[in-house]
Scaffold this motif. Structure first.
Motif, PDB file in Angstrom:
ATOM      1  N   ASN A   4       2.067  11.274   0.853  1.00  0.00           N
ATOM      2  CA  ASN A   4       2.879  11.046   2.053  1.00  0.00           C
ATOM      3  C   ASN A   4       2.078  10.331   3.130  1.00  0.00           C
ATOM      4  OD1 ASN A   4       5.138  12.250   0.946  1.00  0.00           O
ATOM      5  ND2 ASN A   4       4.771  14.248   1.886  1.00  0.00           N
ATOM      6  N   LEU A   5       0.812  10.688   3.265  1.00  0.00           N
ATOM      7  CA  LEU A   5      -0.052  10.015   4.234  1.00  0.00           C
ATOM      8  C   LEU A   5      -0.144   8.532   3.921  1.00  0.00           C
ATOM      9  CD1 LEU A   5      -2.155  10.239   6.602  1.00  0.00           C
ATOM     10  CD2 LEU A   5      -3.889  10.500   4.807  1.00  0.00           C
ATOM     11  N   ALA A   6      -0.420   8.207   2.668  1.00  0.00           N
ATOM     12  CA  ALA A   6      -0.550   6.800   2.279  1.00  0.00           C
ATOM     13  C   ALA A   6       0.749   6.030   2.478  1.00  0.00           C
ATOM     14  CB  ALA A   6      -1.002   6.719   0.819  1.00  0.00           C
ATOM     15  N   ARG A   7       1.858   6.707   2.302  1.00  0.00           N
ATOM     16  CA  ARG A   7       3.164   6.045   2.418  1.00  0.00           C
ATOM     17  C   ARG A   7       3.437   5.550   3.831  1.00  0.00           C
ATOM     18  NH1 ARG A   7       7.814   8.177   3.883  1.00  0.00           N
ATOM     19  NH2 ARG A   7       6.999  10.309   3.686  1.00  0.00           N
ATOM     20  N   ILE A   8       2.979   6.284   4.843  1.00  0.00           N
ATOM     21  CA  ILE A   8       3.261   5.901   6.235  1.00  0.00           C
ATOM     22  C   ILE A   8       2.060   5.305   6.954  1.00  0.00           C
ATOM     23  CG2 ILE A   8       5.119   7.593   6.449  1.00  0.00           C
ATOM     24  CD1 ILE A   8       3.190   9.384   8.007  1.00  0.00           C
ATOM     25  N   PHE A   9       0.938   5.182   6.255  1.00  0.00           N
ATOM     26  CA  PHE A   9      -0.319   4.695   6.839  1.00  0.00           C
ATOM     27  C   PHE A   9      -0.492   3.244   6.396  1.00  0.00           C
ATOM     28  CE2 PHE A   9      -5.142   5.942   7.098  1.00  0.00           C
ATOM     29  CZ  PHE A   9      -5.349   4.955   8.038  1.00  0.00           C
ATOM     30  N   ARG A  10      -0.109   2.309   7.241  1.00  0.00           N
ATOM     31  CA  ARG A  10      -0.043   0.902   6.853  1.00  0.00           C
ATOM     32  C   ARG A  10      -1.404   0.307   6.517  1.00  0.00           C
ATOM     33  NH1 ARG A  10       3.526  -2.707  10.749  1.00  0.00           N
ATOM     34  NH2 ARG A  10       3.015  -4.153   9.066  1.00  0.00           N
ATOM     35  N   ALA A  11      -2.470   0.808   7.138  1.00  0.00           N
ATOM     36  CA  ALA A  11      -3.809   0.252   6.892  1.00  0.00           C
ATOM     37  C   ALA A  11      -4.459   0.850   5.644  1.00  0.00           C
ATOM     38  CB  ALA A  11      -4.711   0.502   8.103  1.00  0.00           C
ATOM     39  N   ALA A  12      -3.756   1.760   4.982  1.00  0.00           N
ATOM     40  CA  ALA A  12      -4.371   2.494   3.874  1.00  0.00           C
ATOM     41  C   ALA A  12      -3.773   2.152   2.530  1.00  0.00           C
ATOM     42  CB  ALA A  12      -4.253   3.996   4.127  1.00  0.00           C
ATOM     43  N   ARG A  13      -4.568   2.400   1.518  1.00  0.00           N
ATOM     44  CA  ARG A  13      -4.149   2.290   0.132  1.00  0.00           C
ATOM     45  C   ARG A  13      -4.649   3.532  -0.592  1.00  0.00           C
ATOM     46  NH1 ARG A  13      -3.552  -2.336  -3.181  1.00  0.00           N
ATOM     47  NH2 ARG A  13      -2.566  -1.658  -5.121  1.00  0.00           N
TER      48      ARG A  13
END
Length: 320
Positions: A269-278
């Protein structure tokens, strides 16, 4: 040097380093070390941030892995644990007065030790609670840190006898009523491999147990109610969209799918809404990726190689 960092039989201190103590927020003594690569030209410096209850010694193997890749490593023990000052006299509880103290100590470490004494560019590789601190401070790190790796970030709590909501309420009430220095459990965390939930590697588990057996002054016990209260508040803040949109540093999230402390769903869920992350999942791995079996640990290191510029990997594309 020998009095600052501690070797054990299967865990020698990496060579080519300097270590010492710096003054953190409110005068707390913080133990740190910087490890140089043997390669003539450094490819940058990894600021290595461990988790709750950990110490520099636990990462000697990982430090050797990174310096062999031409990277310097700068690391320190969080206040209240490892070789840094304890915050409750006569108690082994893992304690923090304010989560912002962690952030302040990291900021001071970057300013006092890393910037003047290490090699550019700077990267962060952080595990668990260290990853939570990095995630919280990330909006202020844009001009200093090139890339961030979050390994099993401590953004939610799983595997407990009570729900995270109940623990949050109890920890908040205990802190409000002056019981913040108390722990919810008695005794020490289990040192039995069969009952551990953080690694499937018995050899590394035994090595880490030996560190704390031979140097008990480095160990701590269960977290205090105040530590839980402060940490749970930050979890709620850093996983909110408003915070994540302020982070523009390219970030890699390493998700061990068999993690019993941080829910896999929370990391996804964090990765889904964290645009700078993969996000990269490491199938079957447990919480402590850098202490895991070779088949899992190698995947984590390969992902870091492919992400941090200046490594031996030719292609820095996350999708490679």
């Amino acid at each position: 040097m020998d009095s600052i960092l501690h070797a054990t039989t299967d865990n020698p201190v990496p060579e080519n380093h300097f270590a010492g103590f710096m003054e953190g927020r409110s005068g707390v003594k913080i133990r740190y070390a910087v490890f140089r690569s043997e390669q003539r030209e450094a490819k940058g410096t990894v600021v290595l941030l461990g988790g709750r209850s950990e110490c520099i010694e636990k990462y000697f193997e990982t430090i050797n892995d990174l310096t062999a890749r031409g990277l310097w490593v700068a690391t320190f023990d969080w206040r209240g644990q490892g070789g840094s000052d304890r915050l409750i006299p006569g108690s082994r509880a893992g304690h923090i007065a304010r989560f912002s103290d962690y952030e302040a100590d990291l900021t001071l470490f970057l300013e006092k030790i890393v910037l003047p004494d290490a090699r550019l560019p700077f990267f962060i590789v952080a595990h668990s609670t260290g990853a939570l601190v990095a995630l919280s401070l990330a909006p202020e790190l844009e001009n200093r840190i090139e890339r961030i790796v979050l390994a099993a970030p401590f953004i939610a709590l799983d595997g407990q006898s009570m729900s995270q909501r109940k623990i949050t309420i109890i920890a908040r009430l205990a802190s409000l009523f002056g019981l913040g220095k108390r722990t919810f459990r008695r005794g020490d965390p289990s040192l039995d491999f069969q009952r551990n939930v953080v690694t499937s590697d018995e050899r590394r588990f035994a090595r880490n147990t030996a560190i704390f057996t031979e140097h008990p002054e480095l160990s701590i016990s269960w977290p205090s109610a105040r530590w839980l209260n402060e940490t749970l508040k930050i979890m709620a803040r850093v996983t909110h969209q408003d915070h994540l949109t302020r982070i523009r540093i390219p970030t890699l999230i390493l998700c061990p799918t068999a993690d019993k402390l941080v829910p896999r769903k929370a990391m996804n869920n964090l990765a889904r809404i964290f645009r700078a992350a993969r996000l990269i999942e490491i199938d079957g791995a447990r919480h402590e990726l850098f202490q895991e079996d070779d088949r899992f640990r190698a995947q984590a290191l390969a992902a870091i190689d492919a992400f941090i510029p200046g490594s031996d990997a030719e292609d820095t594309n996350l999708g490679a």
